[in-house]
Design a protein around this motif. Sequence first.
Motif, short mmCIF file in Angstrom:
data_model
loop_
_atom_site.label_atom_id
_atom_site.label_comp_id
_atom_site.label_asym_id
_atom_site.label_seq_id
_atom_site.Cartn_x
_atom_site.Cartn_y
_atom_site.Cartn_z
N VAL A 194 42.73 94.69 139.49
CA VAL A 194 42.92 95.88 140.33
C VAL A 194 41.98 95.83 141.53
N GLY A 195 40.77 95.28 141.33
CA GLY A 195 39.79 95.25 142.41
C GLY A 195 40.10 94.26 143.51
N ILE A 196 40.79 93.17 143.20
CA ILE A 196 41.02 92.11 144.19
C ILE A 196 41.81 92.59 145.42
N PRO A 197 42.91 93.36 145.27
CA PRO A 197 43.65 93.76 146.48
C PRO A 197 42.92 94.76 147.35
N MET A 198 41.89 95.42 146.82
CA MET A 198 41.18 96.44 147.57
C MET A 198 40.23 95.79 148.57
N TYR A 199 39.88 96.56 149.61
CA TYR A 199 38.90 96.08 150.59
C TYR A 199 37.85 97.14 150.80
N ALA A 200 36.65 96.86 150.38
CA ALA A 200 35.52 97.77 150.56
C ALA A 200 34.26 96.99 150.28
N ASP A 201 33.14 97.50 150.78
CA ASP A 201 31.87 96.91 150.39
C ASP A 201 31.33 97.68 149.20
N ILE A 202 30.15 97.32 148.76
CA ILE A 202 29.62 97.93 147.54
C ILE A 202 29.39 99.43 147.70
N PHE A 203 29.14 99.88 148.95
CA PHE A 203 28.89 101.30 149.16
C PHE A 203 30.15 102.13 148.95
N GLY A 204 31.31 101.55 149.25
CA GLY A 204 32.55 102.26 149.02
C GLY A 204 33.00 102.25 147.58
N THR A 205 32.56 101.25 146.81
CA THR A 205 32.98 101.16 145.41
C THR A 205 32.08 101.96 144.47
N LEU A 206 30.85 102.25 144.88
CA LEU A 206 29.92 102.96 144.01
C LEU A 206 30.43 104.33 143.56
N PRO A 207 31.02 105.16 144.45
CA PRO A 207 31.52 106.45 143.98
C PRO A 207 32.63 106.32 142.94
N ILE A 208 33.49 105.31 143.10
CA ILE A 208 34.55 105.09 142.11
C ILE A 208 33.93 104.67 140.78
N ALA A 209 32.93 103.79 140.86
CA ALA A 209 32.23 103.36 139.64
C ALA A 209 31.58 104.54 138.94
N GLU A 210 30.97 105.43 139.71
CA GLU A 210 30.31 106.61 139.14
C GLU A 210 31.32 107.48 138.39
N ALA A 211 32.49 107.68 139.01
CA ALA A 211 33.51 108.51 138.37
C ALA A 211 34.06 107.84 137.11
N LEU A 212 34.26 106.52 137.16
CA LEU A 212 34.78 105.81 135.99
C LEU A 212 33.80 105.88 134.82
N VAL A 213 32.50 105.73 135.11
CA VAL A 213 31.50 105.80 134.05
C VAL A 213 31.51 107.18 133.40
N SER A 214 31.65 108.23 134.23
CA SER A 214 31.67 109.59 133.69
C SER A 214 32.87 109.84 132.81
N LYS A 215 33.92 109.02 132.96
CA LYS A 215 35.14 109.17 132.16
C LYS A 215 35.14 108.24 130.95
N GLY A 216 34.03 107.59 130.67
CA GLY A 216 33.93 106.79 129.46
C GLY A 216 34.28 105.32 129.60
N VAL A 217 34.42 104.82 130.82
CA VAL A 217 34.73 103.41 131.02
C VAL A 217 33.47 102.59 130.74
N GLY A 218 33.64 101.43 130.10
CA GLY A 218 32.52 100.58 129.73
C GLY A 218 31.76 100.06 130.94
N LEU A 219 30.47 99.84 130.76
CA LEU A 219 29.62 99.36 131.85
C LEU A 219 30.12 98.03 132.40
N GLY A 220 30.47 97.10 131.52
CA GLY A 220 30.95 95.80 131.98
C GLY A 220 32.23 95.89 132.78
N THR A 221 33.13 96.77 132.37
CA THR A 221 34.39 96.95 133.10
C THR A 221 34.13 97.46 134.50
N VAL A 222 33.21 98.40 134.62
CA VAL A 222 32.87 98.97 135.93
C VAL A 222 32.21 97.92 136.82
#
Length: 337
Positions: free
Chosen positions: A256-284
């Motif tokens: 899912v990540g490969i087609p997207m275009y962003a730097d790490i600053f744009g992905t951090l908020p998505i990672a934060e939301a995924l972690v809050s929803k119970g997604v594993g650390l490694g997956t994030v």
Amino acid sequence: MNLWQAFSDLFLKMTWLSDFFEWLFQTLGLTPDSPFYAGIVFFFFDVIKIFILLSILIFLSSYIQSYFTPEKTQALLGKFKGLWANTLGALMGTVTPFCSCSSIPIFIGFTKAGLPIGVTFSFLISSPMVDLASILLLATIFNGWVALAYVVTGLLIAIIGGCLISLLKMEKYVEEFVKEPTPMMMTDLGEVLPMTKKDRMHYAFNQVKEIIHRVWLYVLIGVGIGAIIHGYIPQSFIESILGQDNPFSVLIATLVGIPMYADIFGTLPIAEALVSKGVGLGTVLAFMMAVTTLSLPSLILLKKVVKPRLLFTFLGIVTTGIILVGYLFNALGYLFI
């Protein structure tokens, strides 16, 4: 520890800012239990927090980077061979605040300067994946140990990836125009005037303006996606796709990540939301690494400077490394959080 916790809450996690927006939107009549309230608090808090931290961290990392001009970097890397050269190339990537597409012209410059192909690829992998500014930003979402683990594993992928490309002797799969030296790269280093402190300050301020201008839209999009995930998408739905119980969660996150275009600053908020929803650390972490290093636009640009065999070798090595990191941290995530 108490002093560090106070510093973290005040300057890194900015809990006071979150409390302010919670108070503000409750005062405006929003119900704390509503999805809209959760999403809008997340959006405003993360946007302001990220831009404050981003401005400070870009300034600091750019000031450090001012000591590493392309000419100096090429001269320094040229003094080392083998594993040490790959390690230094990967470390050099951490002080360049570039996205994957912006790193490719630097990769071309290093190749024109005659640096080994493996060293240039170590730089190309680490530059978008690992950033000095990302360390503290990661610590605001997870903690310092997770941030350190992300940086170490990112550097390992870059070093091992560059070494493998060197061992496979893939120099012949670089397009010929990339190998041709240019007069710019042959400039006598002695003619480069040293920067004063004032010059470095000016350079750092300009980098803040330039990079913020370049990434602000991706940050807003990333925070917007994070806010939707945080407020509206049920935890059970996300866990069914990316949760620990799904053995393919890391593979899905990487793809899912490969087609997207962003730097790490744009992905951090998505990672934060995924972690809050119970997604594993490694997956994030796998998702973040895939977005920053293997974005489709960067692969299209890279295809113009290397031949398909080298492109697919690079893609295979980095993808394998990201997937292994994802499963490793899913298994050992309890040690970090």
